[in-house]
Design a protein around this motif. Structure first.
Motif, short mmCIF file in Angstrom:
data_model
loop_
_atom_site.label_atom_id
_atom_site.label_comp_id
_atom_site.label_asym_id
_atom_site.label_seq_id
_atom_site.Cartn_x
_atom_site.Cartn_y
_atom_site.Cartn_z
N LEU A 29 -26.84 139.80 28.56
CA LEU A 29 -26.61 138.49 27.94
C LEU A 29 -26.69 138.61 26.41
O LEU A 29 -25.84 138.08 25.68
CB LEU A 29 -27.65 137.49 28.45
CG LEU A 29 -27.48 137.03 29.91
CD1 LEU A 29 -28.76 136.38 30.42
CD2 LEU A 29 -26.28 136.10 30.08
N GLN A 30 -27.70 139.35 25.94
CA GLN A 30 -27.84 139.54 24.48
C GLN A 30 -26.63 140.30 23.91
O GLN A 30 -26.06 139.90 22.89
CB GLN A 30 -29.13 140.32 24.18
CG GLN A 30 -30.41 139.53 24.46
CD GLN A 30 -31.63 140.45 24.56
OE1 GLN A 30 -31.55 141.64 24.21
NE2 GLN A 30 -32.74 139.90 25.04
N ASP A 31 -26.22 141.33 24.64
CA ASP A 31 -25.06 142.12 24.17
C ASP A 31 -23.80 141.27 24.14
O ASP A 31 -22.98 141.35 23.22
CB ASP A 31 -24.84 143.34 25.09
CG ASP A 31 -26.01 144.34 24.99
OD1 ASP A 31 -26.13 145.21 25.88
OD2 ASP A 31 -26.80 144.22 24.03
N ALA A 32 -23.67 140.40 25.15
CA ALA A 32 -22.48 139.53 25.21
C ALA A 32 -22.44 138.60 24.01
O ALA A 32 -21.39 138.42 23.37
CB ALA A 32 -22.49 138.73 26.51
N ILE A 33 -23.60 138.03 23.65
CA ILE A 33 -23.64 137.07 22.53
C ILE A 33 -23.35 137.81 21.21
O ILE A 33 -22.60 137.33 20.36
CB ILE A 33 -24.99 136.34 22.49
CG1 ILE A 33 -25.12 135.43 23.74
CG2 ILE A 33 -25.13 135.51 21.21
CD1 ILE A 33 -26.43 134.71 23.87
N LYS A 34 -23.91 139.00 21.08
CA LYS A 34 -23.63 139.80 19.87
C LYS A 34 -22.14 140.14 19.80
O LYS A 34 -21.49 140.02 18.77
CB LYS A 34 -24.43 141.10 19.88
CG LYS A 34 -25.91 140.94 19.51
CD LYS A 34 -26.62 142.29 19.54
CE LYS A 34 -28.13 142.13 19.81
NZ LYS A 34 -28.69 143.34 20.45
N ASP A 35 -21.58 140.47 20.95
CA ASP A 35 -20.16 140.83 21.07
C ASP A 35 -19.28 139.65 20.63
O ASP A 35 -18.23 139.83 20.02
CB ASP A 35 -19.87 141.14 22.53
CG ASP A 35 -18.91 142.30 22.66
OD1 ASP A 35 -18.82 143.08 21.69
OD2 ASP A 35 -18.23 142.40 23.69
#
Ligand SMILES: NC(=O)C1=CN([C@@H]2O[C@H](COP(=O)(O)OP(=O)(O)OC[C@H]3O[C@@H](n4cnc5c(N)ncnc54)[C@H](OP(=O)(O)O)[C@@H]3O)[C@@H](O)[C@H]2O)C=CC1
Ligand SMILES: CCCCCCCCCCCCCCCC(=O)[C@@H](N)CO
Length: 310
Positions: free
Chosen positions: A46-52
């Protein structure tokens, strides 16, 4: 109830990758003020998706103070656990992030012959594809009776076929849940999406186990990008439709899948579907199913011959 990207609080399950993440991106870029909460089991994804997506990952807590400038949050949650889903909605309400739209994207397929699947894979199929939609829909019914709930089935729900035993029956269940909720929640808007193939992370993984006969049968559903799939769905939702395929073959299959729920089906060229479906069921489907059954028999014979050669 009109569908729009503006002025919404949208809960997106399965938002850590694939189509769910694409929708999160769409709301952030194509609306000025909508707020997005993405949910899935993995906090890291989820964190990676938001950063992405180009935003700052923020976990939504019960006592979160939601400022105007912050647009997207995440909540890790196994949506196949009813207690975890109940807690998710408590967090949403206490943080004053009450959803106006809920996109139940979570799901995924492990295409294999049924006998080759493990019990765990079967369990994951039920959990990821049905229980995640079931428990979120249940909270919508209890707490958000005027919400716009968007369920994600599949074109395979109209024509479950060989190799999708871990997946398609759940998508048929999602389809029937949508029909029932339309009758039980008159003030809500219940949409059900029936995508054909699209190029998500899940799709790449399913291709590694998919039997060749399954690929042959679904060949007419060419895989499109997540972005294309998301844009098509948004376009049809904005037009007011609630039974939405992502490609022509899905629309054709929907036409042949009449049943008693045609009356509360809201799809493109509904009358044409009704007539085409009736004619196709009489004249075309019988021929197609003879050919399809013959192909499946031939494939089994080939597999048998391969096994005997070993
Ligand atoms: N890709 C395709 O060709 C098609 C897909 N669909 C359907 O569209 C939807 C989106 O597909 P796609 O983008 O490919 O999905 P992906 O397989 O790429 O991603 C699935 C998402 O669901 C989440 N998820 C899975 N199980 C759970 C769970 N128990 N609790 C919470 N989150 C969960 C995953 O996150 P995490 O692992 O962090 O839990 C992930 O974010 C799915 O419902 C799928 O069945 C329909 C037709 C075609
Ligand atoms: C007249 C009769 C014509 C019949 C034609 C039959 C064609 C069947 C196409 C089915 C496409 C299903 C895509 C499923 C995608 C999916 O859900 C998976 N990728 C899992 O993620």
């Amino acid at each position: 109830m009109k569908y729009g990207l503006e002025n919404q609080v949208v809960l997106i399950t399965g938002g850590s990758q694939g189509l769910g993440k694409q929708f999160a991106h769409k709301y952030l870029t194509d609306s000025a003020n909508s707020k997005v909460v993405i949910v899935s089991r993995s906090a890291q994804k989820l964190q990676d998706a938001i950063k992405d997506i180009g935003a700052q990952p923020r976990r939504l807590h019960r006592d979160a103070t939601v400022g105007d400038e912050e647009r997207i949050w995440y909540v890790p949650c196994d949506l196949s656990d009813p207690d975890a889903v109940a807690e998710l909605f408590e967090i949403l309400f206490e943080a004053k992030m009450v959803p106006t739209q809920v996109l139940a994207c979570a799901g995924g397929a492990t295409p294999k012959l049924f006998a080759d699947l493990t019990g765990r894979e079967l369990e994951i199929g039920v959990h990821s594809n049905y229980l995640t939609a079931l428990y979120v829909s249940h909270k919508v019914a209890q707490l958000l009776p005027r919400c716009h709930l968007v369920l994600f089935s599949s074109a395979a729900a109209f024509f479950p076929f060989i190799g999708y035993g871990q997946y398609a029956p759940m998508k048929v269940a999602v389809k029937s849940l949508a029909s029932i909720l339309r009758q039980e929640l008159p003030e809500a808007r219940i949409s059900c999406i029936y995508p054909g193939n699209f190029l998500s992370e899940g799709y790449a993984i399913e291709e590694t186990t998919k039997p060749s006969i399954t690929k042959q049968i679904e060949g007419s559903s060419k895989a499109i990008t997540c972005s294309e799939c998301c844009n098509r769905i948004v376009w049809w939702l904005e037009k007011g439709y609630d039974d939405i395929p992502s490609d022509f073959i899905g629309w054709l299959l929907m036409s042949m899948d009449m049943g008693l729920n045609k009356h509360n089906n809201n799809s493109f060229l509904w009358i044409v579907q009704l007539i085409l479906g009736t004619v196709a069921n009489l004249l075309i489907v019988p021929v197609y199913m003879i050919i399809c059954s013959w192909d499946i028999k031939k494939w089994h014979k080939k597999q048998q011959a391969k096994r005997e050669k070993r």
